[in-house]
Scaffold this motif. Sequence first.
Motif, PDB file in Angstrom:
ATOM      1  N   ASP A  88       0.866  -1.174   0.000  1.00 18.66           N
ATOM      2  CA  ASP A  88       0.000   0.000   0.000  1.00 18.66           C
ATOM      3  C   ASP A  88       0.905   1.227   0.000  1.00 18.66           C
ATOM      4  OD1 ASP A  88      -1.897   1.931   0.327  1.00 18.66           O
ATOM      5  OD2 ASP A  88      -2.596   1.229   2.282  1.00 18.66           O
ATOM      6  N   THR A  89       1.117   1.793  -1.181  1.00 18.22           N
ATOM      7  CA  THR A  89       2.072   2.897  -1.310  1.00 18.22           C
ATOM      8  C   THR A  89       1.637   4.127  -0.523  1.00 18.22           C
ATOM      9  OG1 THR A  89       1.014   3.513  -3.413  1.00 18.22           O
ATOM     10  CG2 THR A  89       2.977   2.134  -3.526  1.00 18.22           C
ATOM     11  N   LYS A  90       0.332   4.324  -0.373  1.00 18.29           N
ATOM     12  CA  LYS A  90      -0.139   5.475   0.405  1.00 18.29           C
ATOM     13  C   LYS A  90       0.280   5.334   1.870  1.00 18.29           C
ATOM     14  CE  LYS A  90      -4.275   8.019   1.715  1.00 18.29           C
ATOM     15  NZ  LYS A  90      -5.729   8.036   1.755  1.00 18.29           N
ATOM     16  N   ALA A  91       0.088   4.143   2.437  1.00 21.99           N
ATOM     17  CA  ALA A  91       0.476   3.901   3.828  1.00 21.99           C
ATOM     18  C   ALA A  91       1.993   3.990   3.993  1.00 21.99           C
ATOM     19  CB  ALA A  91      -0.021   2.538   4.287  1.00 21.99           C
ATOM     20  N   ALA A  95       4.019   5.809   2.148  1.00 21.22           N
ATOM     21  CA  ALA A  95       4.387   7.226   2.043  1.00 21.22           C
ATOM     22  C   ALA A  95       4.104   7.958   3.361  1.00 21.22           C
ATOM     23  CB  ALA A  95       3.629   7.877   0.894  1.00 21.22           C
ATOM     24  N   GLU A  96       3.003   7.595   4.028  1.00 21.58           N
ATOM     25  CA  GLU A  96       2.699   8.203   5.326  1.00 21.58           C
ATOM     26  C   GLU A  96       3.750   7.833   6.366  1.00 21.58           C
ATOM     27  OE1 GLU A  96      -1.254   6.983   6.328  1.00 21.58           O
ATOM     28  OE2 GLU A  96      -2.167   8.202   4.756  1.00 21.58           O
ATOM     29  N   ARG A  97       4.222   6.575   6.332  1.00 23.92           N
ATOM     30  CA  ARG A  97       5.275   6.154   7.259  1.00 23.92           C
ATOM     31  C   ARG A  97       6.558   6.930   7.021  1.00 23.92           C
ATOM     32  NH1 ARG A  97       5.690  -0.318   7.082  1.00 23.92           N
ATOM     33  NH2 ARG A  97       3.523  -0.822   7.447  1.00 23.92           N
ATOM     34  N   GLU A 122       6.795   9.860   5.696  1.00 24.66           N
ATOM     35  CA  GLU A 122       6.554  11.241   6.122  1.00 24.66           C
ATOM     36  C   GLU A 122       6.731  11.384   7.636  1.00 24.66           C
ATOM     37  OE1 GLU A 122       2.864  14.423   6.201  1.00 24.66           O
ATOM     38  OE2 GLU A 122       2.867  12.861   4.685  1.00 24.66           O
ATOM     39  N   SER A 181      10.105   0.613   4.790  1.00 22.40           N
ATOM     40  CA  SER A 181       9.185   1.379   3.937  1.00 22.40           C
ATOM     41  C   SER A 181       9.874   1.814   2.656  1.00 22.40           C
ATOM     42  CB  SER A 181       8.659   2.602   4.684  1.00 22.40           C
ATOM     43  OG  SER A 181       7.939   2.211   5.819  1.00 22.40           O
ATOM     44  N   LEU A 209       8.832   0.769  -1.154  1.00 26.75           N
ATOM     45  CA  LEU A 209       8.560   1.822  -2.136  1.00 26.75           C
ATOM     46  C   LEU A 209       9.498   1.707  -3.329  1.00 26.75           C
ATOM     47  CD1 LEU A 209       7.854   4.910   0.148  1.00 26.75           C
ATOM     48  CD2 LEU A 209       6.266   3.850  -1.461  1.00 26.75           C
ATOM     49  N   SER A 223       8.432   1.097  -7.397  1.00 30.99           N
ATOM     50  CA  SER A 223       8.669   2.258  -8.259  1.00 30.99           C
ATOM     51  C   SER A 223       8.992   1.830  -9.691  1.00 30.99           C
ATOM     52  CB  SER A 223       9.817   3.097  -7.694  1.00 30.99           C
ATOM     53  OG  SER A 223      11.040   2.407  -7.847  1.00 30.99           O
TER      54      SER A 223
END
Length: 175
Positions: free
Chosen positions: A73-76, A78-80, A82, A117, A121, A125
């Motif tokens: 889950d790339t959104k999750a 990316a949040e990690r 961040e 993470s 990612l 990519s």
Amino acid sequence: AGIAILTALGVSTSLFPAESANAAYGDDAKMEMPNPLDQVRERQNKQCLMESLGTRQCLVYEDPENKLYQNPDTKALAERVEKSAEALATIPSLIEGKQWIKVTGVLTGPMGTLSNSMDLLSKASDNPTANADRAKRVKNDLYGISGAVDRRNGGAAMEYHRLATDHLVEFLKSL
């Protein structure tokens, strides 16, 4: 034993009618034995996830249509990353205050999932090899911070922090 107790208590057993058998005659003869050739074919076509210890018979096969986990889950992720970047930003003030244990706590706590993470990612990519190299640079910088903190060397820790921040920004831009 239950009927004997009831009759000893003076209760009439005629109140409890006898139940008929639930099994039909010959049902046990319809039992199917496992076919070893079917098991060999299934092992060739499917991936075994769990097998019995004694017979090595596969108990659970992988079902590609019903996987719990398909892709990261790339959104999750990316949040990690961040959250890890926010934690990374708190490190300079801790280094200046010579709060070495707190720096280590930030590296292992809020930033503990950064490495994993970034790896996930990178794999998701368009250019996994180049992004894996960028992620490796960030990891090496974080190891540098950790080593400098262990030696209580604030100058080196700050330099590795600057490099980690630059390399993390470079990694995020490449995605």
